[in-house]
Write a protein that holds these residues in place. Structure first.
Motif, PDB file in Angstrom:
ATOM      1  N   GLU A   6       0.836  -1.200   0.000  1.00 23.98           N
ATOM      2  CA  GLU A   6       0.000   0.000   0.000  1.00 23.98           C
ATOM      3  C   GLU A   6       0.868   1.246   0.000  1.00 23.98           C
ATOM      4  O   GLU A   6       1.883   1.313   0.689  1.00 23.98           O
ATOM      5  CB  GLU A   6      -0.925  -0.011   1.212  1.00 23.98           C
ATOM      6  CG  GLU A   6      -1.986  -1.082   1.077  1.00 23.98           C
ATOM      7  CD  GLU A   6      -3.062  -0.968   2.140  1.00 23.98           C
ATOM      8  OE1 GLU A   6      -2.731  -0.599   3.284  1.00 23.98           O
ATOM      9  OE2 GLU A   6      -4.225  -1.263   1.807  1.00 23.98           O
ATOM     10  N   LYS A   8       0.888   5.668  -0.020  1.00 19.67           N
ATOM     11  CA  LYS A   8       0.191   6.944   0.144  1.00 19.67           C
ATOM     12  C   LYS A   8       1.124   8.014  -0.388  1.00 19.67           C
ATOM     13  O   LYS A   8       2.249   8.169   0.096  1.00 19.67           O
ATOM     14  CB  LYS A   8      -0.145   7.182   1.615  1.00 19.67           C
ATOM     15  CG  LYS A   8      -1.009   8.403   1.796  1.00 19.67           C
ATOM     16  CD  LYS A   8      -1.485   8.560   3.231  1.00 19.67           C
ATOM     17  CE  LYS A   8      -2.473   9.704   3.319  1.00 19.67           C
ATOM     18  NZ  LYS A   8      -2.875   9.988   4.697  1.00 19.67           N
ATOM     19  N   THR A  15      -4.019   7.453  -2.256  1.00 17.13           N
ATOM     20  CA  THR A  15      -3.614   6.117  -1.832  1.00 17.13           C
ATOM     21  C   THR A  15      -3.797   5.141  -2.987  1.00 17.13           C
ATOM     22  O   THR A  15      -4.748   5.262  -3.759  1.00 17.13           O
ATOM     23  CB  THR A  15      -4.416   5.623  -0.608  1.00 17.13           C
ATOM     24  OG1 THR A  15      -5.794   5.715  -0.920  1.00 17.13           O
ATOM     25  CG2 THR A  15      -4.115   6.453   0.614  1.00 17.13           C
ATOM     26  N   TYR A  16      -2.893   4.214  -3.101  1.00 18.27           N
ATOM     27  CA  TYR A  16      -3.002   3.172  -4.119  1.00 18.27           C
ATOM     28  C   TYR A  16      -2.300   1.921  -3.616  1.00 18.27           C
ATOM     29  O   TYR A  16      -1.480   1.991  -2.701  1.00 18.27           O
ATOM     30  CB  TYR A  16      -2.439   3.636  -5.470  1.00 18.27           C
ATOM     31  CG  TYR A  16      -1.025   4.202  -5.447  1.00 18.27           C
ATOM     32  CD1 TYR A  16      -0.772   5.489  -4.977  1.00 18.27           C
ATOM     33  CD2 TYR A  16       0.042   3.452  -5.908  1.00 18.27           C
ATOM     34  CE1 TYR A  16       0.518   6.008  -4.981  1.00 18.27           C
ATOM     35  CE2 TYR A  16       1.338   3.962  -5.918  1.00 18.27           C
ATOM     36  CZ  TYR A  16       1.563   5.249  -5.445  1.00 18.27           C
ATOM     37  OH  TYR A  16       2.839   5.759  -5.438  1.00 18.27           O
ATOM     38  N   SER A  17      -2.671   0.794  -4.172  1.00 16.06           N
ATOM     39  CA  SER A  17      -2.061  -0.446  -3.719  1.00 16.06           C
ATOM     40  C   SER A  17      -1.866  -1.408  -4.885  1.00 16.06           C
ATOM     41  O   SER A  17      -2.516  -1.292  -5.919  1.00 16.06           O
ATOM     42  CB  SER A  17      -2.923  -1.095  -2.635  1.00 16.06           C
ATOM     43  OG  SER A  17      -4.160  -1.476  -3.179  1.00 16.06           O
TER      44      SER A  17
END
Ligand SMILES: [Zn+2]
Ligand SMILES: [Zn+2]
Length: 148
Positions: A6, A8, A15-17
């Motif tokens: 994850e 940020k 936010t991205y994962s």
């Protein structure tokens, strides 16, 4: 499934994962992927390749990060490279293999194309720093999460 990373963004806070690798459910995922290829979910080219290769074809279906060689953007995709057994005598319908398994060779290589520019994409060997999809700032992941 596998490991989730994850991020940020330190600049725009987006936010991205991504998920990489494999988990306990992998045999089922491979089974589903092979069925999907056979059903034409991944396009005619893959459907035809599967039909020509026979039911002994296997897939690793590992989650991988691919990076565009042209524009540098990345995408989290499933590697659907098909593998064929070296010997005909191999047990039937074993669709699940792991990368590096002996007794199989690449039958059809999966080479994804970039959804941004259409360029060829290459697998990222190490997935740590990934650029923010919104502003392009390179960020480091938070703690890894193991998921299945
Ligand atoms: Zn950002
Ligand atoms: Zn691109």
């Amino acid at each position: 499934m596998g490991t989730i990373l994850e991020y940020k963004c330190k600049k725009c806070r987006k936010t991205y994962s991504v998920s990489v690798g494999i988990g306990y459910l992998q045999p089922m995922i491979c089974e589903d992927t092979v069925k999907g290829i056979a059903a034409g979910k991944y396009g005619k080219e893959w459907k035809d390749a599967y039909e020509n290769g026979g039911e002994n074809l296997a897939v690793t279906a590992e989650k991988v990060i691919y990076c565009c060689e042209k524009c540098g953007s990345w995408e989290n995709k499933t590697d659907i490279t098909l593998y064929a057994p070296d010997k005909k005598s191999v047990e039937k319908s074993r669709h699940f293999i792991m990368r590096g398994d002996e007794g199989f060779h690449v039958y059809k290589q999966f080479v994804p194309t970039c959804s941004q520019c259409g360029g060829a994409m290459k697998e990222l060997e190490k997935v740590y720093e990934l650029s923010c999809p919104k502003c392009g700032t390179v960020n480091e992941p938070g703690p890894m999460i193991l998921a299945d």
